[in-house]
Write a protein that holds these residues in place. Structure first.
Motif, PDB file in Angstrom:
ATOM      1  N   SER A 372       0.842  -1.202   0.000  1.00 43.01           N
ATOM      2  CA  SER A 372       0.000   0.000   0.000  1.00 43.01           C
ATOM      3  C   SER A 372       0.870   1.242   0.000  1.00 43.01           C
ATOM      4  O   SER A 372       2.101   1.165  -0.009  1.00 43.01           O
ATOM      5  N   THR A 374       1.506   3.098   2.298  1.00 41.56           N
ATOM      6  CA  THR A 374       2.180   3.290   3.581  1.00 41.56           C
ATOM      7  C   THR A 374       3.505   2.544   3.645  1.00 41.56           C
ATOM      8  O   THR A 374       4.459   3.009   4.247  1.00 41.56           O
ATOM      9  N   CYS A 436      -4.867   0.972  -4.674  1.00 38.81           N
ATOM     10  CA  CYS A 436      -5.318   0.934  -3.274  1.00 38.81           C
ATOM     11  C   CYS A 436      -5.969  -0.404  -2.915  1.00 38.81           C
ATOM     12  O   CYS A 436      -5.764  -0.927  -1.827  1.00 38.81           O
ATOM     13  N   CYS A 439      -6.980  -1.800   0.627  1.00 38.30           N
ATOM     14  CA  CYS A 439      -6.872  -0.767   1.669  1.00 38.30           C
ATOM     15  C   CYS A 439      -8.134   0.088   1.740  1.00 38.30           C
ATOM     16  O   CYS A 439      -8.371   0.751   2.731  1.00 38.30           O
ATOM     17  N   THR A 459      -2.433  -6.214   8.566  1.00 36.60           N
ATOM     18  CA  THR A 459      -2.020  -5.460   7.383  1.00 36.60           C
ATOM     19  C   THR A 459      -0.908  -4.481   7.745  1.00 36.60           C
ATOM     20  O   THR A 459      -0.778  -4.074   8.899  1.00 36.60           O
ATOM     21  N   TYR A 461      -1.073  -1.586   6.434  1.00 35.73           N
ATOM     22  CA  TYR A 461      -1.707  -0.358   5.963  1.00 35.73           C
ATOM     23  C   TYR A 461      -1.755   0.676   7.086  1.00 35.73           C
ATOM     24  O   TYR A 461      -1.074   0.528   8.102  1.00 35.73           O
ATOM     25  N   ASN A 462      -2.603   1.696   6.892  1.00 32.70           N
ATOM     26  CA  ASN A 462      -2.614   2.790   7.870  1.00 32.70           C
ATOM     27  C   ASN A 462      -3.936   2.949   8.610  1.00 32.70           C
ATOM     28  O   ASN A 462      -3.987   3.550   9.674  1.00 32.70           O
ATOM     29  N   ASN A 469     -11.576  -2.631   4.830  1.00 35.70           N
ATOM     30  CA  ASN A 469     -10.853  -3.439   3.847  1.00 35.70           C
ATOM     31  C   ASN A 469     -11.746  -4.287   2.961  1.00 35.70           C
ATOM     32  O   ASN A 469     -11.579  -4.334   1.754  1.00 35.70           O
TER      33      ASN A 469
END
Ligand code: SF4
Length: 773
Positions: A372, A374, A436, A439, A459, A461-462, A469
């Motif tokens: 992602s 991030t 994306c 995410c 994950t 991710y952020n 998700n």
């Protein structure tokens, strides 16, 4: 001599306009006195002021109390837009009738691409499903000289880091994680489309001067700890609101130990604590990254500026003071896991298994997802690859499904060349499109987990709010560094600690991971990848026709709103009296409605559908004078078709939440002229004014109780006030629809002279378009 060396940026150039920025900083030093110590964020922000004297000296105790007080009118250097939010931004920009954007801009097609089976099948399917939107964005980009990064090219923030971000730059992006670019020393702020349009048309963009939170980094990360753990730890300390109104400025000796992409990860997730943005000072590690991404000239220029020392644009002054300071010792920092459902529930890895058992969270997880915007740097991926190689050598395969989302074509192609991706695939991992995907709810799970079923995923991710998700609000997303997600995927257990625990191997032995090793940059340089994913040229072409089908249900050209009448607004009716909280999500819901972001009439069918009726406690139930029941948007439509304009009555902090311009556009489109509330969220109040809706507050809060749905309202003194640029009193004359009783209530406003102009013209864009003709 230095100035002569820094040419002003040519169109399409990736060089920030350093000459202009440095001259802006000189002005700021002169206005505030050369002795005044400034933080890095202050230097970059204030050197981008349109009228530094006015912004820094008005309402600030003559420049002494700027932070939290001054209203900064800024001229950013650049704008980036993602495909979902770019639609309305461009439609608004088009309504100004300009031949090109005033500042360099880019569009990135990333949010509308599904993650399911892998890039090769998911990307063509997503392009087909969103073709009219992508065609529109591409044609508008070509016409107005915006660089268009097609679907597959990558995620906005990774692409911006690889191409546009630079030390000292100030940019806006129509996405919350725009601060990612702060890893490369830029001030990059996430905004709504209407704010981006300010920059695109060369109007000053307004920001309340943020306070500055200094985060001092000491020591050096080691072993399993990674830059992601710095921000996961900080999120736990600050909570999701702790950064609100602040810029987070990193400093201290630990800064130079971090890679450029690691710093970007940290800035990316500053959005999770509500910070305006986050940034790092110029670091020697910026230079090899800029050089590896074809920007040696930017690296040289930034190095030359930074060589002037702490007085320079790219560092904080030695004596600079922060409003608050947090110190983090990197040497003792251990990996963290944050979640579920909120990014600030932060638990050190060593305590996580106990926490899982205590909270009765699932002890197994079904999928590990890395990458992602991030966390898909070369460093992230090669550290994860090292772990996969260790496990493969021991004969292990991941127990959980394992997905990899590269952040850009450049990183994907480089990882493919260096066989990192084949390492992941051979271990059973799936490489998704450079987008994306999972995410942002575009994850079509094929593992049989049903909607409503409790389950866990890990994950890198952020964000992890419910449903983020896979659309399943019961999916618990635990956020961690890619290394931790990867290693834990081999056990499939949330109670496994890869730093200390072992896994059984197929030959009856026992395997324990060694701390991951990786490379911050590829030794053979980056690959460009598929030429079809390169951006279009930044040269406007007036012969290109912008493609919007008249029959489209996803895109509609914006019609300019009518100017304010030549006398006061009279005969308005109260559409709805809202009880309690009314966020921008209450006014313009997201979810399935996101599909219609480029179609104002269609998305307006969600207007205020989350609002609670003060008289009946029902949500989204409105009544006309005859007592006939409607949904709120239905009644608004009905009144619009009859030519009846209306107002909304509300309580405190009307329009809080994300800065969603649709929450101002939609009421205006349906005939809303006034919102009268106990108080407003500041950004939404400004957005209303930009769209020609008048926000007013009760002078006496108790008057909220005297006014009801369907009452008739005449504005008194509003037209004169607008004409005079904000001087004078305004009141509302209310006629009760049930009794005919009439009374007048005083109201207050915060309209500046400029904003009165917006409202008289019908909208800020109308005024701008008039000025440019
Ligand atoms: Fe936003 Fe996720 Fe896309 Fe990043 S990858 S831009 S956080 S949706």
């Amino acid at each position: 001599a230095f100035r002569r060396g820094l040419a002003t940026a040519a169109p399409g150039s990736r060089m920030p306009p350093y000459t202009k920025i440095l001259s802006g900083l000189e002005d700021v030093r002169r206005i505030l006195s050369p002795q005044r110590a400034l933080t890095l964020a202050e230097k970059i922000l204030y050197s981008h002021l349109d009228n530094a004297e006015e912004s820094l000296l008005s309402n600030t105790n003559n420049g002494r109390d700027i932070r939290g007080q001054a209203n900064l009118k800024l001229k950013p250097d650049r704008v980036a837009m993602q495909d979902a939010s770019a639609q309305m931004a461009l439609l608004q920009f088009m309504s100004c009738g300009l031949p090109s954007t005033a500042v360099p801009a880019s569009i990135h097609c990333d949010h509308m691409i599904v993650g399911e089976r892998g890039a090769d099948t998911d990307l063509p399917a997503s392009i087909q499903g969103n073709k009219e939107v992508f065609d529109f964005l591409e044609s508008a980009a070509k016409r107005y000289g915006i660089e268009f990064w097609p679907p597959g090219a990558g995620i906005i923030h990774q692409t911006v880091l690889e191409n546009y971000s630079a030390p000292g730059l100030m940019m806006l992006g129509t996405d919350s994680h725009t601060p990612n670019a702060g890893g490369l020393g830029a001030i990059a702020i996430g905004v709504g489309g209407a704010d981006a349009v300010d920059a695109l048309v060369d109007a000053p963009w307004e920001l309340k001067a943020p306070k500055i939170l200094g985060v001092r980094l000491e020591g050096r990360l080691s072993g399993w700890a990674s830059p992601k753990d710095i921000i996961l730890h900080l999120a736990g300390k600050l909570t999701v609101r702790g950064g609100t109104g602040f810029v987070i400025e990193y400093h201290g000796p630990g800064v130079d130990t971090l890679s450029c992409t690691g710093m970007a990860t940290i800035c990316n997730m500053g959005a999770e604590v509500g910070a305006t943005t986050s940034l790092f000072p110029f670091s020697p590690n910026h230079v090899p990254y800029l050089e590896a991404t074809n920007r040696a000239a930017v690296a040289a220029a930034a190095s030359e500026i930074a060589a002037a020392g702490p007085q320079s644009l790219l560092k904080a002054d030695t004596q600079a003071e922060y409003d608050q300071v947090i110190t983090i010792d990197l040497s003792s920092l251990e990996p963290h896991i944050n979640g579920p459902f909120t990014p600030d529930l932060s638990v050190p890895l060593s305590a996580f298994a106990d926490k899982v058992r205590a909270e009765k969270w699932p002890e197994t997880f079904g999928a590990g997802l890395i990458g992602s915007c991030t966390n898909s740097s070369y460093e992230d991926m090669t550290r994860a690859e090292d772990l996969v190689k260790q496990a493969s050598a021991a004969g292990l395969k991941p127990k959980a499904d394992f997905f990899v989302t590269p952040g850009s074509e450049q990183i994907r192609a480089t990882l493919e060349r260096d066989q990192t991706l084949s390492t992941f695939s051979s271990a059973g991992g799936t490489v998704l499109a450079n987008a994306c995907g999972p995410c942002i709810g575009q994850w079509k799970r094929t593992d049989g987990v049903k909607k409503g079923e409790d389950n866990a995923i890990l994950t890198s991710y952020n964000r992890n709010f419910p449903g983020r998700n896979d659309g399943n609000r019961q999916t618990m997303n635990f956020l961690a560094a890619p290394e931790i997600v990867t290693a834990m995927s081999y056990s499939g257990s949330t109670t496994f600690n890869p730093m200390t625990d072992s896994l059984p191997t197929p030959d009856g032995g026992s395997f324990r991971f060694q701390p991951p090793q990786g490379y911050s940059l590829p030794s053979a340089g980056f690959e460009e990848g598929n030429p079809a994913f390169q951006p279009s040229a930044a040269v406007p072409d007036p012969t290109v026709e912008v493609v919007v089908s008249p029959t489209s249900d996803r895109l509609a050209i914006l019609e300019p709103f009518a100017p304010f009448p030549s006398q006061d607004l009279t005969g308005l009716k109260v559409l709805y009296k809202v009880k309690g909280q009314c966020t921008t999500d209450t006014i313009s819901a997201a979810g399935p409605w996101l599909k219609y972001k480029g179609h104002l009439p269609n998305i307006s069918a969600n207007t205020l559908i989350g609002a609670v009726n003060a008289a009946t406690d029902e949500t989204n139930v409105a009544y006309d004078e005859a007592g006939k029941k409607y949904s709120i948007p239905e009644l608004a439509e009905q009144w619009k078709s009859q030519g009846t304009e209306w107002l909304v009555v509300a309580e405190d902090n009307y329009g809080e939440g994300s800065a969603r311009e649709h929450a101002a556009l939609q009421p205006r489109y349906l005939g809303g002229r006034i919102i009268v509330a106990k108080s407003f969220a500041r950004i939404h109040e400004t957005n209303l004014k930009k769209q020609g809706v008048v926000p007013l507050t009760f002078a006496d809060r108790a008057d909220y109780d005297r006014i009801d749905a369907c009452d008739q309202v005449d504005a008194v003194g509003l037209h004169d006030l607008l004409k005079s640029g904000g001087a004078g009193e305004v009141a509302l004359k209310v006629t009760k629809h049930k009794t005919g009783e009439t009374f007048t209530i005083p109201v207050k406003h915060t309209l500046s002279k400029d904003q009165c102009g917006f409202i008289l013209a019908g909208s800020a864009l109308n005024l701008l378009a008039k000025g440019k003709q």
